[in-house]
Design a protein around this motif. Structure first.
Motif, PDB file in Angstrom:
ATOM      1  N   GLU A 164       2.492   1.443  -3.575  1.00 46.61           N
ATOM      2  CA  GLU A 164       1.144   3.153  -4.604  1.00 46.61           C
ATOM      3  C   GLU A 164       0.482   3.975  -4.718  1.00 46.61           C
ATOM      4  O   GLU A 164       0.905   4.719  -4.840  1.00 46.61           O
ATOM      5  CB  GLU A 164      -0.268   1.085  -4.220  1.00 46.61           C
ATOM      6  N   LEU A 173       1.279  -1.138  -0.250  1.00 48.78           N
ATOM      7  CA  LEU A 173       0.050   0.118  -0.422  1.00 48.78           C
ATOM      8  C   LEU A 173       0.893   1.197   0.229  1.00 48.78           C
ATOM      9  O   LEU A 173       0.598   2.386  -1.288  1.00 48.78           O
ATOM     10  CB  LEU A 173      -0.880   0.047   0.889  1.00 48.78           C
ATOM     11  N   ALA A 233      -3.825   4.092  -4.742  1.00 47.61           N
ATOM     12  CA  ALA A 233      -5.342   3.241  -4.223  1.00 47.61           C
ATOM     13  C   ALA A 233      -6.486   3.589  -4.011  1.00 47.61           C
ATOM     14  O   ALA A 233      -7.227   2.785  -4.696  1.00 47.61           O
ATOM     15  CB  ALA A 233      -4.658   2.813  -3.061  1.00 47.61           C
TER      16      ALA A 233
END
Ligand SMILES: *Cc1c(COP(=O)(O)O)cnc(C)c1O
Length: 393
Positions: free
Chosen positions: A269, A266, A274
């Motif tokens: 990204e 996460l 996200a």
């Protein structure tokens, strides 16, 4: 003799669990080490830091509970509710009903604010409930209602609670990592989530966070917290104890490797990216479904990108469609719940499952299955409509 279990390879596009990223599965199978091993403690600290970023909170009482999302829910209520406490509980789907159960089981008084399934929590009704009742201690609501696919306005609801001096408990099981969430910015006091929705991780862990105001309330409790396992004062000794961490329970070591990996992904990204990814693929799925003639339960501004509740075409047995998708395509989508059973499907686009390949796969599998069953849908248009969204980007 019983043989080893090998699950089929599915594509999980239901309400969770969603597809787990292979990197996360690989992390699960790394060697188990002691849960008080200095290396494990170092990893726990990294989990805490990454979880704080994901929730957008600075609160040190941010940690994963060693049990699924429902235990995170229970941890919030069991620590914050004392007998006789008045709690406003918003219900617009399945999970608000569970919040009510929690309040009542811990001796609290649940004051219900109800909205239709498929509609967001109405802030005006919440405001009215505060105006009509004195001494409300807590406001509890679900940010992203997975049973219907509705997003409620957590920021506004928290502002109302603050105006009346109440604390908030917010269910973010399906929103964390999938929709905008700002725990400190919105002033959420207690929040819980899950790993198996938008975090691309297997089920079984529940991230939670309590802020300073919530911690003060917990510390000033008059009655003893009726759960030993979920008593945050005890859990803190394990997760917050720095180098002198005390044994509380044996952490699910490998499950936490997996959770750590999903949080690393996460971070790589980017949280905002996200959220944007969930929105982007939702737009493509939406245009594809609408081109087929399939409509949405929830009005546009309140739709969850990661959970799409869509109407089953007239005269079609919805369970038969799900069975065929599973048998012929190894594709799982979700059924409607409660009054929506038989009327809608819930198509998830969560975490690792939220990608272009799955959007196109789901559209074509659904279209083929529905036309084979004689459904009144437009054929040959869905893929082009979804591709148009991708090509415009
Ligand atoms: C899935 C879900 C839960 C429960 O999580 P479990 O991990 O199944 O216990 C709670 N609230 C919402 C909104 C959910 O979607």
């Amino acid at each position: 003799m019983t043989t080893s279990f090998y699950p089929p390879q599915r594509t999980l596009m239901g309400p969770g669990p969603s597809d787990v990223n292979p990197r996360v599965l690989a992390a699960l199978s790394r060697p188990t080490i002691g849960h008080l091993d200095p290396e494990f403690i170092r990893m726990m600290d990294e989990i805490k830091q990454m979880l704080q970023s994901a929730f957008k909170t600075q609160s040190p009482l941010t940690m994963p509970i060693s049990a699924p999302g429902s235990a995170g829910m229970e941890a919030c209520f069991v620590n914050l509710v004392e007998p006789g406490d008045k709690v406003i509980v918003c219900q617009n789907g399945v999970f608000g009903g569970r919040m009510k159960e929690n309040v009542e089981r811990f001796g609290g008084i649940a004051i219900m604010v109800e909205d239709d399934w498929g509609k967001p929590v109405d802030p005006a009704k919440v405001e009215a409930a505060f105006a009509e009742n004195d001494g409300i201690k807590l406001l509890a609501f679900v940010h992203a209602e997975t049973s219907t696919g509705v997003l409620s306005d957590a920021k506004i609801l928290c502002q109302i609670a603050q105006k009346y001096g109440a604390l908030t408990i917010v269910d973010t099981v399906t929103s964390l990592g999938g929709s905008e969430l700002d725990v400190d910015g919105w002033g959420i006091d207690a929040v819980y989530s899950g790993t198996q929705k938008c975090l691309s991780c297997p089920p079984g862990i529940s991230p939670i966070s309590f802020n300073k105001r919530a911690i003060e309330v917990i510390e000033k409790r008059e009655s003893r917290t009726p759960s030993w396992f979920l008593d945050q004062k005890l859990v803190m000794g394990y997760w917050g104890g720095g180098a002198k961490r005390a044994y509380h329970h044996t952490a699910p070591v490998n499950a936490l490797y997996a959770f750590h990996e999903s949080l690393v992904m996460l971070e790589e990204e980017g949280l905002e990216n996200a959220w944007a990814r969930h929105r982007h693929h939702h737009n493509a799925l939406r245009d594809g479904l609408e081109a087929m003639g399939i409509g949405f339960l929830v009005e546009e501004p309140y739709r969850l990108p990661q959970l799409n509740s869509v109407f089953v075409p007239e005269g079609i047995d919805e369970a038969e469609v799900r069975n065929r998708l599973l048998a012929d395509y190894s594709l799982e989508i979700g059924a409607g719940l409660g009054a929506l059973a038989g009327k809608v499907w819930r198509i998830g686009l969560m975490g690792a499952a939220c990608n272009k390949k799955n959007v196109l796969f789901c559209l074509s599998a659904l279209e083929n299955t529905l036309s084979a069953m004689g459904a009144n849908i437009a054929t040959g248009k869905a893929i082009a409509a979804a591709e148009a969204v991708y090509n415009a980007a």
